[in-house]
Design a protein around this motif. Structure first.
Motif, PDB file in Angstrom:
ATOM      1  N   MET A   1      60.396  55.757  30.251  1.00  0.00           N
ATOM      2  CA  MET A   1      61.094  56.109  28.957  1.00  0.00           C
ATOM      3  C   MET A   1      60.784  56.848  28.066  1.00  0.00           C
ATOM      4  SD  MET A   1      63.354  53.750  26.544  1.00  0.00           S
ATOM      5  CE  MET A   1      64.894  54.346  27.136  1.00  0.00           C
ATOM      6  N   THR A   2      60.863  57.824  27.323  1.00  0.00           N
ATOM      7  CA  THR A   2      60.281  58.692  26.192  1.00  0.00           C
ATOM      8  C   THR A   2      60.790  58.079  24.833  1.00  0.00           C
ATOM      9  OG1 THR A   2      62.198  60.339  26.057  1.00  0.00           O
ATOM     10  CG2 THR A   2      60.325  60.485  27.622  1.00  0.00           C
ATOM     11  N   PRO A   3      60.204  58.335  23.892  1.00  0.00           N
ATOM     12  CA  PRO A   3      60.687  58.177  22.659  1.00  0.00           C
ATOM     13  C   PRO A   3      62.208  58.897  22.346  1.00  0.00           C
ATOM     14  CG  PRO A   3      58.496  58.615  22.469  1.00  0.00           C
ATOM     15  CD  PRO A   3      58.681  58.900  23.824  1.00  0.00           C
ATOM     16  N   ARG A   4      62.311  59.782  22.621  1.00  0.00           N
ATOM     17  CA  ARG A   4      63.650  60.545  22.546  1.00  0.00           C
ATOM     18  C   ARG A   4      64.781  59.621  23.317  1.00  0.00           C
ATOM     19  NH1 ARG A   4      64.971  66.452  21.946  1.00  0.00           N
ATOM     20  NH2 ARG A   4      67.076  66.374  22.662  1.00  0.00           N
ATOM     21  N   GLN A   5      64.594  59.343  24.571  1.00  0.00           N
ATOM     22  CA  GLN A   5      65.567  58.484  24.951  1.00  0.00           C
ATOM     23  C   GLN A   5      65.752  57.212  24.382  1.00  0.00           C
ATOM     24  OE1 GLN A   5      63.232  58.601  28.934  1.00  0.00           O
ATOM     25  NE2 GLN A   5      65.172  59.100  29.840  1.00  0.00           N
ATOM     26  N   PHE A   6      64.715  56.506  23.854  1.00  0.00           N
ATOM     27  CA  PHE A   6      64.983  55.180  23.073  1.00  0.00           C
ATOM     28  C   PHE A   6      65.806  55.554  21.768  1.00  0.00           C
ATOM     29  CE2 PHE A   6      63.696  52.356  19.912  1.00  0.00           C
ATOM     30  CZ  PHE A   6      63.522  51.020  20.351  1.00  0.00           C
ATOM     31  N   ALA A   7      65.350  56.773  20.961  1.00  0.00           N
ATOM     32  CA  ALA A   7      66.277  56.988  19.844  1.00  0.00           C
ATOM     33  C   ALA A   7      67.541  57.401  20.405  1.00  0.00           C
ATOM     34  CB  ALA A   7      65.655  58.301  19.161  1.00  0.00           C
ATOM     35  N   HIS A  79      57.538  44.149  20.753  1.00  0.00           N
ATOM     36  CA  HIS A  79      57.327  45.684  20.833  1.00  0.00           C
ATOM     37  C   HIS A  79      57.818  45.800  22.583  1.00  0.00           C
ATOM     38  CE1 HIS A  79      54.164  46.068  17.960  1.00  0.00           C
ATOM     39  NE2 HIS A  79      54.825  46.724  17.606  1.00  0.00           N
ATOM     40  N   LEU A  80      57.990  47.138  22.446  1.00  0.00           N
ATOM     41  CA  LEU A  80      58.642  47.586  24.203  1.00  0.00           C
ATOM     42  C   LEU A  80      57.752  48.772  24.474  1.00  0.00           C
ATOM     43  CD1 LEU A  80      61.268  48.059  25.982  1.00  0.00           C
ATOM     44  CD2 LEU A  80      61.987  49.355  24.042  1.00  0.00           C
ATOM     45  N   VAL A  81      57.089  48.410  25.454  1.00  0.00           N
ATOM     46  CA  VAL A  81      56.353  49.619  25.998  1.00  0.00           C
ATOM     47  C   VAL A  81      57.268  50.827  26.719  1.00  0.00           C
ATOM     48  CG1 VAL A  81      54.160  50.279  27.441  1.00  0.00           C
ATOM     49  CG2 VAL A  81      54.298  48.037  26.431  1.00  0.00           C
ATOM     50  N   LEU A  82      57.268  51.705  25.986  1.00  0.00           N
ATOM     51  CA  LEU A  82      58.121  52.896  26.492  1.00  0.00           C
ATOM     52  C   LEU A  82      57.889  53.348  27.671  1.00  0.00           C
ATOM     53  CD1 LEU A  82      58.886  54.840  23.182  1.00  0.00           C
ATOM     54  CD2 LEU A  82      60.201  53.117  24.081  1.00  0.00           C
ATOM     55  N   ALA A  83      56.547  53.690  27.845  1.00  0.00           N
ATOM     56  CA  ALA A  83      56.262  54.211  29.694  1.00  0.00           C
ATOM     57  C   ALA A  83      56.666  53.374  30.578  1.00  0.00           C
ATOM     58  CB  ALA A  83      54.772  54.448  29.467  1.00  0.00           C
ATOM     59  N   LEU A  84      56.913  52.085  30.464  1.00  0.00           N
ATOM     60  CA  LEU A  84      56.967  51.067  31.570  1.00  0.00           C
ATOM     61  C   LEU A  84      58.458  50.706  31.399  1.00  0.00           C
ATOM     62  CD1 LEU A  84      54.086  48.638  30.992  1.00  0.00           C
ATOM     63  CD2 LEU A  84      54.113  50.606  32.695  1.00  0.00           C
ATOM     64  N   ALA A  85      59.219  50.901  30.430  1.00  0.00           N
ATOM     65  CA  ALA A  85      60.580  50.491  30.343  1.00  0.00           C
ATOM     66  C   ALA A  85      61.508  51.493  31.070  1.00  0.00           C
ATOM     67  CB  ALA A  85      60.961  50.504  28.983  1.00  0.00           C
ATOM     68  N   LYS A  86      62.707  50.911  31.768  1.00  0.00           N
ATOM     69  CA  LYS A  86      63.684  51.537  32.278  1.00  0.00           C
ATOM     70  C   LYS A  86      64.936  51.767  31.302  1.00  0.00           C
ATOM     71  CE  LYS A  86      62.410  51.783  36.785  1.00  0.00           C
ATOM     72  NZ  LYS A  86      60.929  52.348  36.654  1.00  0.00           N
ATOM     73  N   PRO A  87      65.733  52.619  31.337  1.00  0.00           N
ATOM     74  CA  PRO A  87      66.619  52.806  30.187  1.00  0.00           C
ATOM     75  C   PRO A  87      67.464  51.817  30.133  1.00  0.00           C
ATOM     76  CG  PRO A  87      66.126  54.916  31.342  1.00  0.00           C
ATOM     77  CD  PRO A  87      65.407  54.050  31.926  1.00  0.00           C
ATOM     78  N   LYS A  88      67.869  51.124  31.441  1.00  0.00           N
ATOM     79  CA  LYS A  88      68.704  49.693  31.259  1.00  0.00           C
ATOM     80  C   LYS A  88      68.322  48.800  30.705  1.00  0.00           C
ATOM     81  CE  LYS A  88      71.439  47.111  34.552  1.00  0.00           C
ATOM     82  NZ  LYS A  88      71.812  46.740  35.592  1.00  0.00           N
TER      83      LYS A  88
END
Length: 111
Positions: A1-7, A79-88
């Motif tokens: 997941m990217t910062p943009r997806q998180f946002a 904290h959530l490690v974005l590179a490891l997180a799936k969007p769901k």
């Protein structure tokens, strides 16, 4: 997941607003922060969970989630490690953080 997806997920909730806190992009409802992004390198998101919600994520996804340091982490900030997180997975955590703030805002006495 990217910062943009998180946002994008954070901003998908009704009434969510993007602002800035100590140089970090943050996401708020009713002026209260429910999530932030690490501005320095963009590899972490933060969600404001309850301690029990945090414990559940740490139990099921310990590689993705970690408590923030100090009192903030003990209070549920995670904290959530974005590179490891799936969007769901990120959406689940963001949704809980958002709902926590919405619930707190609706319980707050009117002035």
């Amino acid at each position: 997941m990217t910062p943009r997806q998180f946002a994008k997920i954070a901003m998908s909730f009704p009434g969510a607003e993007e602002a800035e806190h100590i140089g970090h992009p943050d996401f708020r409802f009713g002026g209260k922060i429910f999530a932030t992004l690490n501005a320095a390198d963009g590899d972490l998101g933060m969600v404001k969970l309850t301690p029990s919600q945090q414990a559940a994520f740490l139990e099921t996804d310990a590689d993705i989630f970690r408590p923030c340091s100090g009192a903030w982490g003990k209070a549920g900030c995670t904290h959530l490690v974005l590179a490891l997180a799936k969007p769901k997975t990120a959406r689940s955590a963001l949704e809980l953080a958002y709902e926590n703030i919405v619930e707190a805002q609706t319980r707050r006495p009117k002035k």
